[in-house]
Design a protein around this motif. Structure first.
Motif, mmCIF file in Angstrom:
data_model
loop_
_atom_site.group_PDB
_atom_site.id
_atom_site.type_symbol
_atom_site.label_atom_id
_atom_site.label_comp_id
_atom_site.label_asym_id
_atom_site.label_seq_id
_atom_site.Cartn_x
_atom_site.Cartn_y
_atom_site.Cartn_z
ATOM 1 N N ILE A 199 0.790 -1.245 -0.139
ATOM 2 C CA ILE A 199 -0.217 -0.320 0.085
ATOM 3 C C ILE A 199 0.617 1.167 -0.004
ATOM 4 O O ILE A 199 1.846 1.046 0.699
ATOM 5 C CB ILE A 199 -0.893 0.211 1.105
ATOM 6 C CG1 ILE A 199 -2.061 -0.776 0.370
ATOM 7 C CG2 ILE A 199 -1.332 1.192 1.382
ATOM 8 C CD1 ILE A 199 -3.105 -1.358 2.570
ATOM 9 N N GLN A 238 -6.348 -0.253 -2.577
ATOM 10 C CA GLN A 238 -5.739 -1.531 -2.767
ATOM 11 C C GLN A 238 -5.814 -2.087 -1.480
ATOM 12 O O GLN A 238 -5.637 -3.383 -1.970
ATOM 13 C CB GLN A 238 -4.233 -0.094 -1.859
ATOM 14 C CG GLN A 238 -3.853 1.158 -2.782
ATOM 15 C CD GLN A 238 -2.539 1.383 -2.342
ATOM 16 O OE1 GLN A 238 -1.786 0.678 -1.965
ATOM 17 N NE2 GLN A 238 -2.693 2.741 -2.256
ATOM 18 N N ILE A 286 -1.196 -4.639 -6.468
ATOM 19 C CA ILE A 286 -1.573 -3.769 -7.319
ATOM 20 C C ILE A 286 -0.276 -2.681 -8.094
ATOM 21 O O ILE A 286 0.730 -2.736 -7.941
ATOM 22 C CB ILE A 286 -1.558 -2.620 -5.939
ATOM 23 C CG1 ILE A 286 -1.601 -2.906 -4.851
ATOM 24 C CG2 ILE A 286 -1.580 -0.729 -5.493
ATOM 25 C CD1 ILE A 286 -3.299 -3.056 -4.895
ATOM 26 N N ASN A 294 -5.942 0.761 -11.453
ATOM 27 C CA ASN A 294 -6.438 -0.716 -10.187
ATOM 28 C C ASN A 294 -8.120 -0.130 -10.121
ATOM 29 O O ASN A 294 -8.281 -0.824 -9.141
ATOM 30 C CB ASN A 294 -5.456 0.810 -8.725
ATOM 31 C CG ASN A 294 -4.231 0.234 -8.706
ATOM 32 O OD1 ASN A 294 -3.613 -1.344 -9.451
ATOM 33 N ND2 ASN A 294 -3.591 1.445 -8.393
#
Length: 739
Positions: free
Chosen positions: A117, A210, A220, A227
């Motif tokens: 992330i 995410q 990701i 995304n």
């Protein structure tokens, strides 16, 4: 397919727990529990100071505000981490020196993955705790999709399969502007063009997107639009194409086949913009191409099979997306969700105007008769409940006087007929909700016993035969008056048969002459005779014949084939018990056919069984063989009165008595007297009768005893049995057989 359970909870308030999956067609392959306590863990914002790479790993030096840590992470060439990027580090509050974990799917399954992330550099401070933004308490569910349910490939599909109603409210405004797409290519499509949009690397994918992708095992990307597209696909299960276009391309985009017969998007200059199915892979925005086209198309089946499938056939997930039929409600949700996410990230307010073009394809419908529902269910279902189930199943329906016209969910290819709809309704209704009803049966209920007798004989090794009801008068072996045919076809069919034995003997002779050494056959049919008033009457009979040669038994050394008179007697007794009659056996002194026993009921002859006499065998040229036969009249016995009693509240106890009786004693009278001995005796019946070596007649009766108000003890049962014995000794002068 993997997904976050919290994602379903977020969409459906009625979702309870994982038990819903056991009631669906979805099989859970694995559940990965994430139950990290927020009071123990914290998610710290870290800044990458330095990156070292080798073939297998990348080494990150990360500043977390009060310390610089070193973390080795799996190398991922597709994912680009740069110096000064901010990421999330998960660690324990009380032990900051150990267990540093870059937040990725290793929280889920304790192994490194290729997803991290990444955070907006300007929004979060180094060392800041973002634990409340991370969905740690969750279950990652890995399900197995049934082979016939390829339509299940999204969160919304799973919600529907769990018989829950997904949120279908939307605020889009639909127009019918068209793109340059040949109508022969599609059934329906929708699109949205967002003008003057520019996204650079400063725009990061929202954490919730995410996280949903990571938990669904989706990598990701370093691209916000990609995304978002993957998030929409996983959530709704439809393929979306996203293209970046210049101002001139927006007005002149075209979808057609290229030279290699690959379906692609082109601009007015015939320059390739993107290939269908691969559009999102190479998506990018710049100052010139600052417009986005989002399009979702349901292609015709032959286009998918003959074109798209050929160049993306390795990715079955994508192919299954293209094979799905488009639900217009879901199509509206896709565009609304996409636009709202863009507005959230860019702090814009792009409108919700979209365009949907429908070729007006006729969908198949199924007629569900109201009478059929009651027939299959066994009870009358409430109308409101039924309509609620239709809505849960996403069925469009029209209520008619005698039936429902139902349009199933367009992607439910497994629903093809009325029975399939009944199955889905019952699954939604749930077994536990089916009411328990007691059906009352008329006491004068009759049940056919012929099939029971036939099944017993077949299981005992017999084969059934069928023979003509007309025979040759020369082979008649009975003294009955013959019934002649006035115009017989031949001499072999000149009289009506008065017994089934003729057909059995003829069949046995045919097989014996062909070296068959093991024969067990039977026939059920009609025989004919004159009544006392000289009318022709029919009699239902069942007859059997047994021939097993000594040579057969010797050669095969199989004891079960050592069949004798006692075996036949046992089979006859079982047949008579099926017919539920009381009987006696009497030596056949006047029978012209056999040496054996007659079956007697109330001084009437019901049948006979035994060895065929030599004189009869000579008549059929079978004098070398030992053959047994039986024949039982079924004229008054083919229907059995069947009494329906209340369910027993207390246990039934059975006791058998073996007694010696005189030949002149009436067995039926003896049994009737036993039934009257005590109020707790519910039934008495004969189970065996034979003569011992001293030629004494031995009878075995079974007594069923049950308490009316309580369970009887052994002492109380023995008292009742002793009362029976005393009555029998006094009334019938019997003796108890102690052998």
């Amino acid at each position: 397919m993997k997904f976050s359970e919290n994602w379903i909870k977020e969409l459906i308030k009625d979702y309870n727990n994982l038990e819903l999956f056991s009631k669906s067609t979805l099989e859970i392959n694995n559940i990965i529990k994430i139950n990290k306590n927020n009071n123990i863990y914290k998610a710290i914002v870290g800044k990458i100071l330095k990156i070292k790479t080798n073939i297998n790993n990348i080494i990150l030096y990360i500043d977390i505000g009060f310390k610089i840590i070193k973390k080795i992470y799996l190398n991922n060439k597709k994912y680009i981490l740069k110096k000064n990027d901010k990421i999330i580090i998960l660690c324990k509050k009380n032990n900051i020196n150990i267990n540093y974990i870059i937040y990725s799917s290793n929280i889920i399954n304790n192994r490194e993955k290729n997803s991290i992330i990444k955070l907006n550099n300007s929004k979060f401070n180094i060392g800041e705790n973002l634990i409340n933004l991370i969905d740690i308490n969750d279950n990652i569910i890995d399900i197995i999709i049934p082979h016939n349910r390829k339509d299940i490939n999204s969160i919304y599909d799973i919600i529907k399969e769990l018989n829950l109603i997904p949120p279908l409210k939307f605020n889009t405004i639909v127009s019918k502007n068209k793109l340059n797409i040949d109508s022969k290519l599609y059934n329906i499509y929708g699109f949205k063009i967002i003008n003057n949009i520019y996204i650079n690397n400063n725009y990061f994918t929202p954490i919730f997107i995410q996280e949903r992708l990571i938990k669904s095992d989706i990598k990701i990307e370093n691209n916000l639009i990609k995304n978002i597209a993957n998030y929409i696909i996983i959530k709704y299960g439809y393929p979306i194409e996203i293209l970046s276009l210049s101002d001139t391309e927006v007005k002149n985009i075209c979808l057609k086949f290229d030279k290699n017969n690959i379906l692609s998007f082109f601009n007015i200059n015939n320059d390739l913009l993107s290939i269908v199915g691969l559009s999102n892979k190479n998506f990018s925005l710049n100052k010139i191409k600052n417009n986005i086209l989002i399009i979702c198309i349901e292609f015709k089946k032959d286009i998918i099979d003959n074109n798209i499938n050929k160049y993306i056939n390795k990715n079955k997930f994508i192919i299954n997306l293209y094979k799905k039929k488009i639900d217009i409600d879901i199509l509206n949700l896709i565009f609304e969700d996409f636009i709202n996410i863009i507005n959230l990230i860019l702090n814009k307010s792009y409108n919700l105007n979209i365009d949907i073009i429908n070729n007006n394809i006729n969908r198949n419908f199924i007629i569900l008769k109201k009478s059929t529902i009651n027939k299959y269910f066994g009870f009358k279902i409430n109308l409101n409940k039924l309509l609620e189930i239709f809505n849960k199943l996403n069925f469009k329906f029209y209520i008619k006087k005698k039936y429902y016209k139902i349009y199933p969910n367009i992607n439910r290819i497994d629903i093809k007929k009325e029975e399939d709809i009944i199955e889905e309704i019952l699954k939604c209704y749930e077994y536990n909700n089916i009411p328990i009803e007691y059906k009352y049966i008329n006491n004068n209920y009759y049940i056919n016993n012929i099939d029971k007798i036939k099944n017993f004989l077949i299981y005992s090794g017999y084969n059934e035969i069928i023979s003509y009801s007309m025979i040759n008068f020369n082979i008649n072996i009975f003294k009955d008056k013959l019934i002649y045919i006035k115009n017989p076809i031949s001499n072999d069919m000149s009289i009506l048969r008065n017994s089934l034995i003729y057909g059995l003997i003829k069949t046995a002779k045919f097989n014996i002459n062909r070296q068959q050494e093991y024969i067990k056959i039977f026939e059920h049919g009609v025989c004919f005779k004159y009544s006392n008033n000289n009318r022709i009457i029919e009699e239902q009979k069942i007859s059997g014949l047994i021939y097993i040669s000594d040579k057969f038994i010797y050669n095969y050394n199989i004891k079960k084939y050592n069949y004798n008179f006692n075996n036949l007697k046992g089979e006859i007794e079982i047949i008579l018990n099926i017919l539920n009659i009381y009987y006696n056996f009497k030596i056949s002194s006047e029978n012209e056919l056999i040496n054996g026993l007659d079956i007697i009921k109330k001084n009437k002859k019901l049948g006979y069984f035994g060895y065929i006499k030599d004189s009869i065998l000579n008549h059929f040229n079978l004098n070398k063989y030992k053959i047994m036969i039986f024949e039982i009249k079924l004229l008054f016995l083919d229907k059995k009165k069947f009494n329906i009693n209340n369910i027993y509240k207390f246990p039934i106890n059975k006791r058998d008595l073996s007694i010696l009786i005189k030949d002149n004693i009436n067995i039926e009278e003896l049994i009737d007297k036993c039934k009257l001995v005590d109020i707790n005796i519910i039934d008495v019946f004969l189970i065996d009768i034979f003569k011992n070596l001293k030629l004494e007649k031995i009878l075995t009766i079974r007594i069923l005893i049950q308490g009316n108000k309580f369970t009887l003890s052994d002492i109380e049962i023995n008292i009742i049995i002793n009362k029976c014995i005393l009555m029998l000794e006094k009334k019938f002068k019997i003796k108890i057989n102690n052998v």
